[in-house]
Design a protein around this motif. Structure first.
Motif, PDB file in Angstrom:
ATOM      1  N   THR A  88      73.074 -18.068  43.841  1.00 19.56           N
ATOM      2  CA  THR A  88      73.065 -17.546  42.470  1.00 19.56           C
ATOM      3  C   THR A  88      74.485 -17.395  41.945  1.00 19.56           C
ATOM      4  O   THR A  88      74.776 -17.737  40.791  1.00 19.56           O
ATOM      5  CB  THR A  88      72.339 -16.189  42.421  1.00 19.56           C
ATOM      6  N   ASN A  89      75.387 -16.888  42.788  1.00 21.37           N
ATOM      7  CA  ASN A  89      76.787 -16.749  42.385  1.00 21.37           C
ATOM      8  C   ASN A  89      77.398 -18.101  42.035  1.00 21.37           C
ATOM      9  O   ASN A  89      78.174 -18.231  41.083  1.00 21.37           O
ATOM     10  CB  ASN A  89      77.601 -16.087  43.491  1.00 21.37           C
ATOM     11  N   GLN A  90      77.042 -19.121  42.822  1.00 20.41           N
ATOM     12  CA  GLN A  90      77.553 -20.457  42.537  1.00 20.41           C
ATOM     13  C   GLN A  90      77.096 -20.934  41.171  1.00 20.41           C
ATOM     14  O   GLN A  90      77.884 -21.493  40.387  1.00 20.41           O
ATOM     15  CB  GLN A  90      77.095 -21.441  43.611  1.00 20.41           C
ATOM     16  N   LEU A  91      75.814 -20.702  40.856  1.00 24.12           N
ATOM     17  CA  LEU A  91      75.288 -21.153  39.573  1.00 24.12           C
ATOM     18  C   LEU A  91      75.858 -20.343  38.416  1.00 24.12           C
ATOM     19  O   LEU A  91      76.170 -20.885  37.349  1.00 24.12           O
ATOM     20  CB  LEU A  91      73.758 -21.049  39.570  1.00 24.12           C
ATOM     21  N   ALA A 128      84.788 -22.444  46.081  1.00 24.04           N
ATOM     22  CA  ALA A 128      85.333 -21.288  46.799  1.00 24.04           C
ATOM     23  C   ALA A 128      85.880 -20.246  45.831  1.00 24.04           C
ATOM     24  O   ALA A 128      85.650 -19.045  45.999  1.00 24.04           O
ATOM     25  CB  ALA A 128      86.436 -21.755  47.760  1.00 24.04           C
ATOM     26  N   ALA A 129      86.595 -20.687  44.799  1.00 18.58           N
ATOM     27  CA  ALA A 129      87.148 -19.748  43.823  1.00 18.58           C
ATOM     28  C   ALA A 129      86.039 -19.029  43.070  1.00 18.58           C
ATOM     29  O   ALA A 129      86.154 -17.833  42.760  1.00 18.58           O
ATOM     30  CB  ALA A 129      88.062 -20.482  42.842  1.00 18.58           C
ATOM     31  N   GLN A 153      83.124 -13.980  41.873  1.00 14.73           N
ATOM     32  CA  GLN A 153      81.912 -13.185  41.721  1.00 14.73           C
ATOM     33  C   GLN A 153      81.939 -11.939  42.606  1.00 14.73           C
ATOM     34  O   GLN A 153      81.501 -10.864  42.191  1.00 14.73           O
ATOM     35  CB  GLN A 153      80.678 -14.031  42.046  1.00 14.73           C
ATOM     36  N   ILE A 154      82.461 -12.065  43.822  1.00 17.99           N
ATOM     37  CA  ILE A 154      82.602 -10.884  44.682  1.00 17.99           C
ATOM     38  C   ILE A 154      83.564  -9.893  44.040  1.00 17.99           C
ATOM     39  O   ILE A 154      83.313  -8.681  44.019  1.00 17.99           O
ATOM     40  CB  ILE A 154      83.091 -11.287  46.088  1.00 17.99           C
ATOM     41  N   ARG A 155      84.665 -10.387  43.522  1.00 19.71           N
ATOM     42  CA  ARG A 155      85.625  -9.533  42.821  1.00 19.71           C
ATOM     43  C   ARG A 155      84.949  -8.809  41.662  1.00 19.71           C
ATOM     44  O   ARG A 155      85.159  -7.611  41.444  1.00 19.71           O
ATOM     45  CB  ARG A 155      86.778 -10.399  42.322  1.00 19.71           C
ATOM     46  N   LYS A 181      70.101  -4.726  41.649  1.00 17.83           N
ATOM     47  CA  LYS A 181      70.177  -6.170  41.856  1.00 17.83           C
ATOM     48  C   LYS A 181      70.656  -6.468  43.273  1.00 17.83           C
ATOM     49  O   LYS A 181      71.307  -5.648  43.914  1.00 17.83           O
ATOM     50  CB  LYS A 181      71.157  -6.816  40.867  1.00 17.83           C
ATOM     51  N   ALA A 182      70.333  -7.659  43.736  1.00 18.01           N
ATOM     52  CA  ALA A 182      70.832  -8.106  45.036  1.00 18.01           C
ATOM     53  C   ALA A 182      72.221  -8.701  44.853  1.00 18.01           C
ATOM     54  O   ALA A 182      72.409  -9.673  44.129  1.00 18.01           O
ATOM     55  CB  ALA A 182      69.886  -9.152  45.629  1.00 18.01           C
ATOM     56  N   THR A 183      73.214  -8.083  45.471  1.00 17.24           N
ATOM     57  CA  THR A 183      74.578  -8.616  45.487  1.00 17.24           C
ATOM     58  C   THR A 183      75.045  -8.673  46.931  1.00 17.24           C
ATOM     59  O   THR A 183      74.434  -8.078  47.827  1.00 17.24           O
ATOM     60  CB  THR A 183      75.535  -7.727  44.676  1.00 17.24           C
ATOM     61  N   LEU A 184      76.140  -9.372  47.162  1.00 21.29           N
ATOM     62  CA  LEU A 184      76.675  -9.429  48.519  1.00 21.29           C
ATOM     63  C   LEU A 184      77.143  -8.055  48.981  1.00 21.29           C
ATOM     64  O   LEU A 184      77.170  -7.776  50.186  1.00 21.29           O
ATOM     65  CB  LEU A 184      77.816 -10.438  48.590  1.00 21.29           C
ATOM     66  N   LEU A 185      77.504  -7.183  48.047  1.00 20.49           N
ATOM     67  CA  LEU A 185      77.906  -5.832  48.426  1.00 20.49           C
ATOM     68  C   LEU A 185      76.735  -5.057  48.999  1.00 20.49           C
ATOM     69  O   LEU A 185      76.844  -4.376  50.024  1.00 20.49           O
ATOM     70  CB  LEU A 185      78.476  -5.088  47.223  1.00 20.49           C
ATOM     71  N   THR A 186      75.576  -5.127  48.320  1.00 25.64           N
ATOM     72  CA  THR A 186      74.409  -4.394  48.810  1.00 25.64           C
ATOM     73  C   THR A 186      73.822  -5.045  50.052  1.00 25.64           C
ATOM     74  O   THR A 186      73.253  -4.359  50.907  1.00 25.64           O
ATOM     75  CB  THR A 186      73.335  -4.304  47.709  1.00 25.64           C
TER      76      THR A 186
END
Length: 317
Positions: A187-190, A223-224, A229-231, A255-260
């Motif tokens: 999802t972050n990629q899109l 990669a950037a 998106q994490i930032r 929401k589902a994030t890499l942090l959660t």
């Protein structure tokens, strides 16, 4: 000599003061051209378009396009208009993202979101008009070979639709809170990586780069985009100050994030890894030229939020 800065717990080794003045000058020229391209229209629609596109944004995508093209040896005058078109697409997407039926944001770039300031009906029309203006700018660039114009339009169009931004926003809204880290990364990629990919593709198209360079640039953008998106997710944590971030915080709750999914420490580790990968692929594409590298490093080394550590903010989410 390098200067180490830290952002969200990630060390950034930035070439000391490389091309900083060039980037500022480039941004000033870009802002002036954006003002010219949106000078027409005195009604609410025109005002809302300017508010959406001319606000105090980071200008990551247009500056990335211009710095990459320059690192590839291209200084075509048409670069700035193509960069403006990319930023108009980005601005158009933000207007929709902020709508009550989407992220329901009230603040964007330190100002009321467009639907708050002008109404939802005007906001939707402004988004459409910005998108149309972006494609008109590229399609009317007579200094470009017709095949190059076609390639640019295709690259930008593919980044927007069901295989790009639209699909990413749909997944973000409807994917649920139990998605796997791999699904979240897709999802972050899109949402982010695809438009960054189109941005670097367009730089490579104008610079007439070969397939190897283009492939390395696409890997760099992927990669950037993940790092960005994490930032952005870290900035959204409750406890950050909207006055500092320029937008509402806490909108990712539920929401589902890499942090959660992974926790702040692992997210920071991935951020560092993605930045290292971006730098590696950029080296493959442009060699030791420092323009893009300096810009990317300075972007991710921006000052951290003032209120608490990321771990403390996640604990209070």
């Amino acid at each position: 000599m390098t200067l180490e800065r830290r952002r969200f717990g990630v060390a950034i080794n930035e070439p000391h003061a490389v091309a900083a003045e060039d980037h500022e000058a480039m941004k000033r020229r870009f802002e002036e051209r954006m003002q010219q391209l949106l000078a027409d229209g005195t009604d609410m629609l025109g005002m809302s378009m300017r508010a959406a596109a001319l606000g105090a944004g980071k200008r990551l995508r247009p500056l990335l396009l211009m710095t990459i093209a320059r690192d590839l040896g291209c200084n075509s005058p048409v670069l700035i208009d193509v960069a403006c078109a990319v930023e108009l697409v980005h601005a158009s997407s933000l207007v929709l993202d902020d709508m009550p039926c989407m992220d329901d944001a009230r603040l964007r770039r330190g100002a009321p979101a467009i639907h708050v300031a002008y109404g939802e009906d005007v906001a939707i029309l402004a988004s459409i008009a910005l998108l149309s203006r972006a494609f008109r700018i590229i399609a009317s660039a007579t200094d470009l070979d017709p095949l190059v114009r076609t390639s640019l339009v295709t690259a930008l169009a593919e980044a927007i639709g069901a295989q790009g931004l639209a699909k990413g926003q749909f997944q973000d809204l409807h994917g649920g809170a139990a998605r796997s880290p791999d699904d979240i990364a897709m999802t972050n990629q899109l949402k982010t990586g695809v438009l960054l990919g189109a941005t670097v593709d367009m730089a490579a198209i104008i610079a007439q780069s070969d397939a190897r360079v283009t492939q390395s640039l696409r890997a760099f953008a992927l990669a950037a985009g993940q790092a960005f998106q994490i930032r952005d997710d870290l900035k959204d944590l409750p406890g950050n100050d909207s006055a500092i971030t320029g937008k509402d915080v806490g909108l990712d709750a539920g929401k589902a994030t890499l942090l959660t999914a992974l926790g702040v420490d692992e997210a920071q580790r991935r951020l560092s890894h993605h930045l290292q990968e971006a730098d590696r692929h950029l080296l493959d594409a442009v060699g030791t030229r420092q323009g893009t590298r300096s810009f990317l490093h300075s972007f991710f080394a921006a000052p951290a939020p003032a209120h608490g550590t990321a771990q403390e903010m996640l604990a209070g989410a």
